[in-house]
Design a protein around this motif. Structure first.
Motif, PDB file in Angstrom:
ATOM      1  N   GLY A  10     -37.624 -15.373  -0.382  1.00  0.00           N
ATOM      2  CA  GLY A  10     -38.483 -14.819  -2.253  1.00  0.00           C
ATOM      3  C   GLY A  10     -38.511 -15.710  -2.210  1.00  0.00           C
ATOM      4  N   SER A  73     -46.430 -16.473   4.108  1.00  0.00           N
ATOM      5  CA  SER A  73     -46.264 -15.216   2.842  1.00  0.00           C
ATOM      6  C   SER A  73     -47.476 -14.024   2.840  1.00  0.00           C
ATOM      7  CB  SER A  73     -46.163 -16.713   1.470  1.00  0.00           C
ATOM      8  OG  SER A  73     -46.279 -15.565   0.601  1.00  0.00           O
ATOM      9  N   LYS A  77     -51.236  -7.928   7.631  1.00  0.00           N
ATOM     10  CA  LYS A  77     -49.936  -6.862   8.921  1.00  0.00           C
ATOM     11  C   LYS A  77     -50.450  -7.522   9.859  1.00  0.00           C
ATOM     12  CE  LYS A  77     -55.574  -5.577   9.759  1.00  0.00           C
ATOM     13  NZ  LYS A  77     -55.956  -6.251   9.142  1.00  0.00           N
ATOM     14  N   LYS A 105     -46.647  -3.057  13.571  1.00  0.00           N
ATOM     15  CA  LYS A 105     -45.017  -3.881  12.589  1.00  0.00           C
ATOM     16  C   LYS A 105     -45.120  -4.114  11.251  1.00  0.00           C
ATOM     17  CE  LYS A 105     -42.101  -5.868  16.443  1.00  0.00           C
ATOM     18  NZ  LYS A 105     -41.533  -6.783  16.384  1.00  0.00           N
ATOM     19  N   ALA A 106     -44.532  -3.899  10.745  1.00  0.00           N
ATOM     20  CA  ALA A 106     -44.195  -3.120   9.576  1.00  0.00           C
ATOM     21  C   ALA A 106     -44.314  -5.186   9.097  1.00  0.00           C
ATOM     22  CB  ALA A 106     -43.544  -3.030   8.444  1.00  0.00           C
ATOM     23  N   PRO A 107     -45.389  -6.457   7.993  1.00  0.00           N
ATOM     24  CA  PRO A 107     -44.772  -6.959   7.552  1.00  0.00           C
ATOM     25  C   PRO A 107     -43.736  -7.082   6.373  1.00  0.00           C
ATOM     26  CG  PRO A 107     -46.872  -5.904   6.730  1.00  0.00           C
ATOM     27  CD  PRO A 107     -46.006  -5.202   7.317  1.00  0.00           C
ATOM     28  N   ASP A 108     -42.710  -6.060   6.359  1.00  0.00           N
ATOM     29  CA  ASP A 108     -41.099  -6.813   6.036  1.00  0.00           C
ATOM     30  C   ASP A 108     -40.183  -6.693   7.724  1.00  0.00           C
ATOM     31  OD1 ASP A 108     -41.022  -4.433   7.061  1.00  0.00           O
ATOM     32  OD2 ASP A 108     -40.410  -3.157   4.993  1.00  0.00           O
ATOM     33  N   THR A 109     -41.069  -6.720   8.387  1.00  0.00           N
ATOM     34  CA  THR A 109     -40.017  -7.844   9.763  1.00  0.00           C
ATOM     35  C   THR A 109     -39.895  -8.862   9.735  1.00  0.00           C
ATOM     36  OG1 THR A 109     -41.703  -7.177  11.299  1.00  0.00           O
ATOM     37  CG2 THR A 109     -40.220  -5.130  11.023  1.00  0.00           C
ATOM     38  N   VAL A 111     -38.598 -11.951   9.093  1.00  0.00           N
ATOM     39  CA  VAL A 111     -38.625 -13.351   8.840  1.00  0.00           C
ATOM     40  C   VAL A 111     -37.850 -14.483   9.431  1.00  0.00           C
ATOM     41  CG1 VAL A 111     -36.087 -11.438   8.350  1.00  0.00           C
ATOM     42  CG2 VAL A 111     -36.398 -12.821   9.876  1.00  0.00           C
ATOM     43  N   ASN A 180     -39.749  -1.438  14.152  1.00  0.00           N
ATOM     44  CA  ASN A 180     -40.063  -2.120  13.194  1.00  0.00           C
ATOM     45  C   ASN A 180     -38.528  -2.310  12.392  1.00  0.00           C
ATOM     46  OD1 ASN A 180     -42.968  -1.792  11.632  1.00  0.00           O
ATOM     47  ND2 ASN A 180     -42.987  -0.746  13.626  1.00  0.00           N
ATOM     48  N   GLU A 182     -34.787  -3.171  10.727  1.00  0.00           N
ATOM     49  CA  GLU A 182     -34.937  -4.978   9.881  1.00  0.00           C
ATOM     50  C   GLU A 182     -34.991  -6.130  10.500  1.00  0.00           C
ATOM     51  OE1 GLU A 182     -32.758  -5.497   5.737  1.00  0.00           O
ATOM     52  OE2 GLU A 182     -31.918  -4.176   6.991  1.00  0.00           O
ATOM     53  N   THR A 183     -35.773  -7.550  10.073  1.00  0.00           N
ATOM     54  CA  THR A 183     -35.478  -8.079  11.086  1.00  0.00           C
ATOM     55  C   THR A 183     -35.675  -8.753  11.959  1.00  0.00           C
ATOM     56  OG1 THR A 183     -33.255  -8.103  11.624  1.00  0.00           O
ATOM     57  CG2 THR A 183     -32.878  -8.811   9.503  1.00  0.00           C
TER      58      THR A 183
END
Length: 287
Positions: A10, A73, A77, A105-109, A111, A180, A182-183
């Motif tokens: 972040g 960053s 998508k 896949k969601a961008p927040d997957t 890492v 999707n 996490e990580t």
């Protein structure tokens, strides 16, 4: 160029790996490595000029525990292509698709390349997938040729399309449930600009689990090559600077093994690399 982002999650800052392998700070030149930069020809030209003689750029301590984050960053998508290698289709007994199979896949997957991967709660079939990621550098819609498609590509990166096969295939609905968590998308270490990749269809991909080679393939085995994937997707969605496309995985995933299939567990270590694009290492732990 080899572009990357370093620092706490972040709060990463943009960086450059120069021709001598020295990590250098780009934060005085550009605010971040993102779609805005990739779409800005003038800013990229400035970075390229400085990269040719990087001596004035501050050196970052790569050996001092400095975290490497995802090399991009603000991802809009992550579009993914399933069953895109002949050898992977054979190992899973799947028919060769007539058109690219698309899932998201969601961008927040996404890492960093050395961050932990979390094995989901109640998971029994967490799997690995080394993939060539394509990063878009200009807005693309309704492209008519492979030349236009490759012109829209800013660069390439190593991606691990981590998948939970029971969630994906046995829980009803679409594949998204197993894609999707996490990580589930380590990306990087670098975004390698397209000019450094002479032929995206001539790249070796390899993946190890606990030191044992599991995948050893080549993008030459892709059913739909990079240029066709980008052209095709542009007829179903607008591709924008900073979007990522995972282009499929070669043979050697856990799902393709005979029983008992060697699915991932907490404590396992997955390492993967693609020729010229760098190497990842992720330790797995329980969610």
């Amino acid at each position: 160029m080899k572009l990357l982002r370093v620092g706490p999650a972040g709060a990463e800052r943009p960086a450059l790996l120069d021709g001598d392998g020295v990590l250098r700070d780009l934060s005085a030149l550009v605010p971040d490595i993102d779609g805005a930069l990739l779409a800005d020809d003038a800013a990229l030209a400035l970075v390229r000029t400085v990269a040719a003689s990087p001596g004035e750029l501050p050196v970052l301590d790569a050996e001092g525990g400095l975290r490497t984050g995802p090399p991009l960053s603000g991802i809009g998508k992550v579009a993914c292509i399933g069953l895109n290698y002949h050898d992977h289709a054979r190992e899973t007994g799947a028919a060769i698709p007539q058109e690219p199979i698309l899932f998201m896949k969601a961008p927040d997957t996404v890492v960093g390349p050395y961050d932990s991967v979390l094995v989901p709660r109640d998971s029994e079939k967490t799997d690995w997938e080394v993939e060539l990621a394509v990063v878009i550098g200009r807005t693309a819609r309704y492209l008519s040729s492979h030349e236009e498609a490759l012109a829209a590509v800013a660069g390439y990166a190593v991606s691990n399309d981590v998948s939970e096969r029971a969630f994906q295939l046995e829980r009803g609905g679409q594949w998204d449930k197993g894609k999707n968590c996490e990580t589930f998308n380590p990306l990087g270490p670098w975004l390698v600009t397209a000019d450094e990749v002479a032929d995206p269809q001539a790249l070796g991909l390899r993946l190890w689990v606990n030191g044992e080679l599991r995948q050893d393939g080549t993008t030459a085995e892709q059913i739909f090559p990079v240029a066709e994937v980008v052209r095709y997707l542009s007829h179903f969605m607008t591709l924008r600077p900073g979007d990522v496309i995972n282009t499929g995985t070669p043979a050697g995933v856990a799902m393709g093994f005979p029983e008992p299939k060697p699915y991932l567990r907490a404590g396992d270590v997955v390492e993967l690399e693609i020729d010229g694009l760098g190497r990842q290492r992720s330790a797995l732990r329980a969610a």
